[in-house]
Design a protein around this motif. Structure first.
Motif, PDB file in Angstrom:
ATOM      1  N   GLU A 160       0.813  -1.217   0.000  1.00 57.57           N
ATOM      2  CA  GLU A 160       0.000   0.000   0.000  1.00 57.57           C
ATOM      3  C   GLU A 160       0.848   1.270   0.000  1.00 57.57           C
ATOM      4  O   GLU A 160       0.573   2.207  -0.744  1.00 57.57           O
ATOM      5  N   LEU A 161       1.897   1.319   0.821  1.00 60.05           N
ATOM      6  CA  LEU A 161       2.736   2.508   0.880  1.00 60.05           C
ATOM      7  C   LEU A 161       3.444   2.749  -0.450  1.00 60.05           C
ATOM      8  O   LEU A 161       3.473   3.877  -0.953  1.00 60.05           O
ATOM      9  N   TYR A 162       3.996   1.714  -1.033  1.00 58.47           N
ATOM     10  CA  TYR A 162       4.663   1.838  -2.336  1.00 58.47           C
ATOM     11  C   TYR A 162       3.686   2.393  -3.373  1.00 58.47           C
ATOM     12  O   TYR A 162       4.023   3.305  -4.129  1.00 58.47           O
ATOM     13  N   GLN A 163       2.488   1.857  -3.400  1.00 62.02           N
ATOM     14  CA  GLN A 163       1.480   2.297  -4.369  1.00 62.02           C
ATOM     15  C   GLN A 163       1.096   3.759  -4.146  1.00 62.02           C
ATOM     16  O   GLN A 163       0.919   4.512  -5.099  1.00 62.02           O
ATOM     17  N   LYS A 164       0.999   4.187  -2.882  1.00 62.26           N
ATOM     18  CA  LYS A 164       0.676   5.593  -2.595  1.00 62.26           C
ATOM     19  C   LYS A 164       1.795   6.524  -3.058  1.00 62.26           C
ATOM     20  O   LYS A 164       1.534   7.608  -3.562  1.00 62.26           O
ATOM     21  N   ILE A 165       3.027   6.095  -2.884  1.00 61.81           N
ATOM     22  CA  ILE A 165       4.157   6.914  -3.339  1.00 61.81           C
ATOM     23  C   ILE A 165       4.133   7.040  -4.855  1.00 61.81           C
ATOM     24  O   ILE A 165       4.294   8.136  -5.394  1.00 61.81           O
ATOM     25  N   ILE A 166       3.929   5.943  -5.547  1.00 65.56           N
ATOM     26  CA  ILE A 166       3.872   5.974  -7.016  1.00 65.56           C
ATOM     27  C   ILE A 166       2.735   6.878  -7.486  1.00 65.56           C
ATOM     28  O   ILE A 166       2.918   7.705  -8.393  1.00 65.56           O
ATOM     29  N   LEU A 167       1.590   6.773  -6.869  1.00 62.50           N
ATOM     30  CA  LEU A 167       0.446   7.616  -7.228  1.00 62.50           C
ATOM     31  C   LEU A 167       0.760   9.088  -6.974  1.00 62.50           C
ATOM     32  O   LEU A 167       0.439   9.953  -7.793  1.00 62.50           O
ATOM     33  N   SER A 168       1.427   9.384  -5.876  1.00 61.29           N
ATOM     34  CA  SER A 168       1.803  10.762  -5.550  1.00 61.29           C
ATOM     35  C   SER A 168       2.765  11.329  -6.592  1.00 61.29           C
ATOM     36  O   SER A 168       2.693  12.506  -6.951  1.00 61.29           O
ATOM     37  N   GLN A 169       3.671  10.516  -7.097  1.00 59.41           N
ATOM     38  CA  GLN A 169       4.647  10.980  -8.078  1.00 59.41           C
ATOM     39  C   GLN A 169       4.014  11.253  -9.439  1.00 59.41           C
ATOM     40  O   GLN A 169       4.547  12.023 -10.217  1.00 59.41           O
ATOM     41  N   LYS A 170       2.885  10.648  -9.714  1.00 57.17           N
ATOM     42  CA  LYS A 170       2.208  10.847 -11.000  1.00 57.17           C
ATOM     43  C   LYS A 170       1.404  12.136 -11.038  1.00 57.17           C
ATOM     44  O   LYS A 170       0.994  12.565 -12.103  1.00 57.17           O
ATOM     45  N   LYS A 171       1.176  12.736  -9.877  1.00 57.16           N
ATOM     46  CA  LYS A 171       0.368  13.985  -9.820  1.00 57.16           C
ATOM     47  C   LYS A 171       1.149  15.167 -10.310  1.00 57.16           C
ATOM     48  O   LYS A 171       2.287  15.301 -10.227  1.00 57.16           O
TER      49      LYS A 171
END
Length: 79
Positions: free
Chosen positions: A68-79
């Motif tokens: 979950e944390l990895y996925q949140k970081i990746i999503l944050s970087q796409k913004k």
């Protein structure tokens, strides 16, 4: 505080952490219990970079790409 990012060795005494994130507990009701914060967005405006004395590191580990944390970081970087 636990910091997350890309860790690299820069000598005998120091590590470098880039793309830094940390978790912060919510201070108001209605917020998620933990918020993912991008280092460098604080009011004092630090650079998104940390130099860490190796003697201060208790442990490190790689994040699971399915976590979950990895996925949140990746999503944050796409913004």
């Amino acid at each position: 505080i636990a910091y997350f990012g890309h860790l690299s060795n820069i000598g005998r005494r120091y590590l470098k952490l880039t793309d830094v994130y940390y978790l912060q507990q919510a201070n108001q009701q209605g917020q998620p219990p933990l918020n993912l914060i991008k280092f460098g967005t604080e009011p004092q405006g630090p650079e998104d970079l940390m130099y860490i004395n190796k003697s201060q590191v208790q442990y490190w580990y790689n994040l699971n790409p399915k976590g979950e944390l990895y996925q949140k970081i990746i999503l944050s970087q796409k913004k």
